[in-house]
Design a protein around this motif. Structure first.
Motif, short mmCIF file in Angstrom:
data_model
loop_
_atom_site.label_atom_id
_atom_site.label_comp_id
_atom_site.label_asym_id
_atom_site.label_seq_id
_atom_site.Cartn_x
_atom_site.Cartn_y
_atom_site.Cartn_z
N UNK A 74 0.81 -1.23 0.00
CA UNK A 74 0.00 0.00 0.00
C UNK A 74 0.84 1.27 0.00
N UNK A 75 2.15 1.15 0.05
CA UNK A 75 2.99 2.34 0.09
C UNK A 75 2.94 3.06 -1.26
N UNK A 76 2.93 4.38 -1.22
CA UNK A 76 2.91 5.17 -2.45
C UNK A 76 4.27 5.08 -3.15
N UNK A 77 4.23 5.06 -4.47
CA UNK A 77 5.46 5.03 -5.28
C UNK A 77 5.50 6.28 -6.14
N UNK A 78 6.62 6.97 -6.10
CA UNK A 78 6.84 8.14 -6.96
C UNK A 78 8.03 7.85 -7.87
N UNK A 79 7.85 8.08 -9.15
CA UNK A 79 8.97 7.98 -10.09
C UNK A 79 9.69 9.33 -10.05
N UNK A 80 10.83 9.35 -9.39
CA UNK A 80 11.53 10.62 -9.16
C UNK A 80 12.17 11.19 -10.41
N UNK A 81 12.59 10.31 -11.32
CA UNK A 81 13.18 10.76 -12.58
C UNK A 81 12.84 9.77 -13.68
N UNK A 82 12.44 10.31 -14.82
CA UNK A 82 12.26 9.49 -16.02
C UNK A 82 12.37 10.42 -17.22
N UNK A 83 13.03 9.97 -18.26
CA UNK A 83 13.19 10.81 -19.44
C UNK A 83 14.04 10.12 -20.49
N UNK A 84 14.44 10.92 -21.49
CA UNK A 84 15.25 10.38 -22.59
C UNK A 84 16.17 11.48 -23.10
N UNK A 85 17.48 11.22 -23.21
CA UNK A 85 18.41 12.25 -23.69
C UNK A 85 18.33 12.45 -25.20
N UNK A 86 18.85 13.59 -25.64
CA UNK A 86 18.76 13.94 -27.06
C UNK A 86 20.10 13.94 -27.79
N UNK A 87 21.18 13.64 -27.09
CA UNK A 87 22.49 13.67 -27.74
C UNK A 87 23.49 12.90 -26.88
N UNK A 88 24.67 12.64 -27.45
CA UNK A 88 25.73 11.98 -26.70
C UNK A 88 25.79 10.48 -26.88
N UNK A 89 24.88 9.91 -27.68
CA UNK A 89 24.87 8.46 -27.94
C UNK A 89 24.03 8.22 -29.18
N UNK A 90 24.25 7.08 -29.83
CA UNK A 90 23.52 6.80 -31.07
C UNK A 90 22.02 6.63 -30.84
N UNK A 91 21.61 6.26 -29.62
CA UNK A 91 20.19 6.14 -29.30
C UNK A 91 19.64 7.36 -28.58
N UNK A 92 20.48 8.36 -28.39
CA UNK A 92 20.05 9.60 -27.75
C UNK A 92 19.86 10.65 -28.84
N UNK A 93 18.63 10.86 -29.25
CA UNK A 93 18.35 11.82 -30.31
C UNK A 93 16.96 12.41 -30.11
N UNK A 94 16.68 13.47 -30.83
CA UNK A 94 15.42 14.20 -30.65
C UNK A 94 14.22 13.32 -30.99
N UNK A 95 14.33 12.52 -32.04
CA UNK A 95 13.21 11.67 -32.43
C UNK A 95 12.83 10.67 -31.36
N UNK A 96 13.82 9.99 -30.80
CA UNK A 96 13.56 9.02 -29.74
C UNK A 96 13.06 9.71 -28.47
N UNK A 97 13.65 10.87 -28.14
CA UNK A 97 13.25 11.59 -26.93
C UNK A 97 11.79 12.03 -27.01
N UNK A 98 11.39 12.57 -28.14
CA UNK A 98 10.00 12.97 -28.32
C UNK A 98 9.07 11.76 -28.26
N UNK A 99 9.47 10.70 -28.91
CA UNK A 99 8.66 9.47 -28.91
C UNK A 99 8.48 8.93 -27.50
N UNK A 100 9.56 8.92 -26.72
CA UNK A 100 9.47 8.36 -25.37
C UNK A 100 8.69 9.28 -24.43
N UNK A 101 9.06 10.56 -24.38
CA UNK A 101 8.44 11.45 -23.41
C UNK A 101 6.96 11.69 -23.70
N UNK A 102 6.59 11.83 -24.98
CA UNK A 102 5.18 11.99 -25.29
C UNK A 102 4.43 10.69 -25.03
#
Length: 294
Positions: A74-102
């Motif tokens: 019954x304890x409450x759960x909070x997701x303190x951080x979640x997201x997707x980066x947009x640069x710095x790696x081949x899977x970190x790009x604007x397209x993936x970030x928009x797809x994930x966050x939206x």
């Protein structure tokens, strides 16, 4: 760990967890890409009648199952951080970030197979952090949904806002000039390597590398990017573009394709009489803006 959970439960406090599907993809080259997102998986996982089409639900319910097993369902759960980066790696790009966050924003009110209903979560993050540690990777500096100057990186609908993000106002830039490698300089100059190392150690070169936004630059382009990053972070000081026989200031924008050569924004003491937004002021303005959306 159970003692900590017991303390939280006795005091009516939530359990906070950070969930990063991107990290799962980053750490395992065999991780199924579509399983990191919320628009359906080609290989859903069935767990005792519960179907999992994304790794967020699987991670969240793994935590919930463990809490439940130990008597704290019954304890409450909070997701303190979640997201997707947009640069710095081949899977970190604007397209993936928009797809994930939206996708996450649309998924938020559904909950998970074991715990249906709205999920409390904090989207990470507001703007990029160009001085953040790059452990475990260069993507660590690129989690923001806004660029450093308050311009949205991509469109995303938050809460009841149907029009998407709005850029920050009253942002002023330094003059349109960049520090680049001199056309007369040689790539074989022995000062090139130490100069680039010096610039990148004191600025941000995490957009350079395989699969990044500036990954297609040639040798001269990489050097110019490093020089300009150092030049801009030092507010275009003349002395910040004096790499020995290697650099020159230009008024021609060297940006190419997805690779953006930034111009620093002005701070309050750099104006000519009018009010100019300092970085902290820009940050607070954006925080207030986001709060009005929710």
């Amino acid at each position: 760990m159970v003692q900590i959970i017991s303390f939280l439960s006795l005091n009516g406090a939530p359990f906070t967890v950070n969930i990063y599907p991107f990290i799962s993809l980053y750490n395992d080259p065999n991780f199924p890409v579509d399983y990191a997102f919320f628009d359906g998986s080609s290989s859903p996982i069935n767990d005792n009648g519960r179907t999992y089409t994304n790794v967020f639900d699987a991670n969240y319910d793994t935590l919930f199952w463990a809490l439940q097993k130990n008597g704290y369902g019954n304890i409450s759960i909070i997701v303190g951080e979640i997201g997707w980066p947009t640069d710095g790696d081949r899977n970190a790009n604007i397209g993936y970030a928009q797809r994930f966050n939206q996708g996450f924003m649309s998924h938020l009110n559904r909950g998970t197979p074991m715990r249906p209903g709205p999920v409390d979560a904090y989207l990470f993050s507001l703007i990029d952090e160009d001085a953040k540690s790059v452990q475990p990777g260069n993507f660590e500096r690129h989690w923001g949904i806004f660029n450093y100057d308050g311009t949205p990186k991509y469109n995303i609908r938050l809460g009841s806002n149907r029009g998407g993000l709005v850029r920050a106002s009253n942002v002023h830039y330094l003059p349109r000039r960049w520090c680049v490698m001199s056309p007369s300089a040689s790539l074989q100059d022995p000062q090139v390597a130490p100069s680039v190392s010096y610039a990148c150690d004191r600025a941000d070169c995490t957009s350079l590398g395989y699969g990044t936004s500036c990954g297609n630059l040639d040798g001269q382009g990489n050097i110019s990017y490093a020089f300009n990053s150092y030049y801009q972070i030092n507010n275009q000081l003349e002395s910040a573009c004096r790499f020995p026989n290697l650099s020159v200031v230009t008024t021609s924008d060297p940006s190419v394709g997805t690779c953006r050569f930034n111009i620093m924004i002005q701070s309050a003491n750099q104006g000519d009489g009018g009010f100019l937004l300092e970085p902290i002021g820009l940050l607070m303005q954006m925080v207030v803006f986001l709060l009005t959306l929710l």
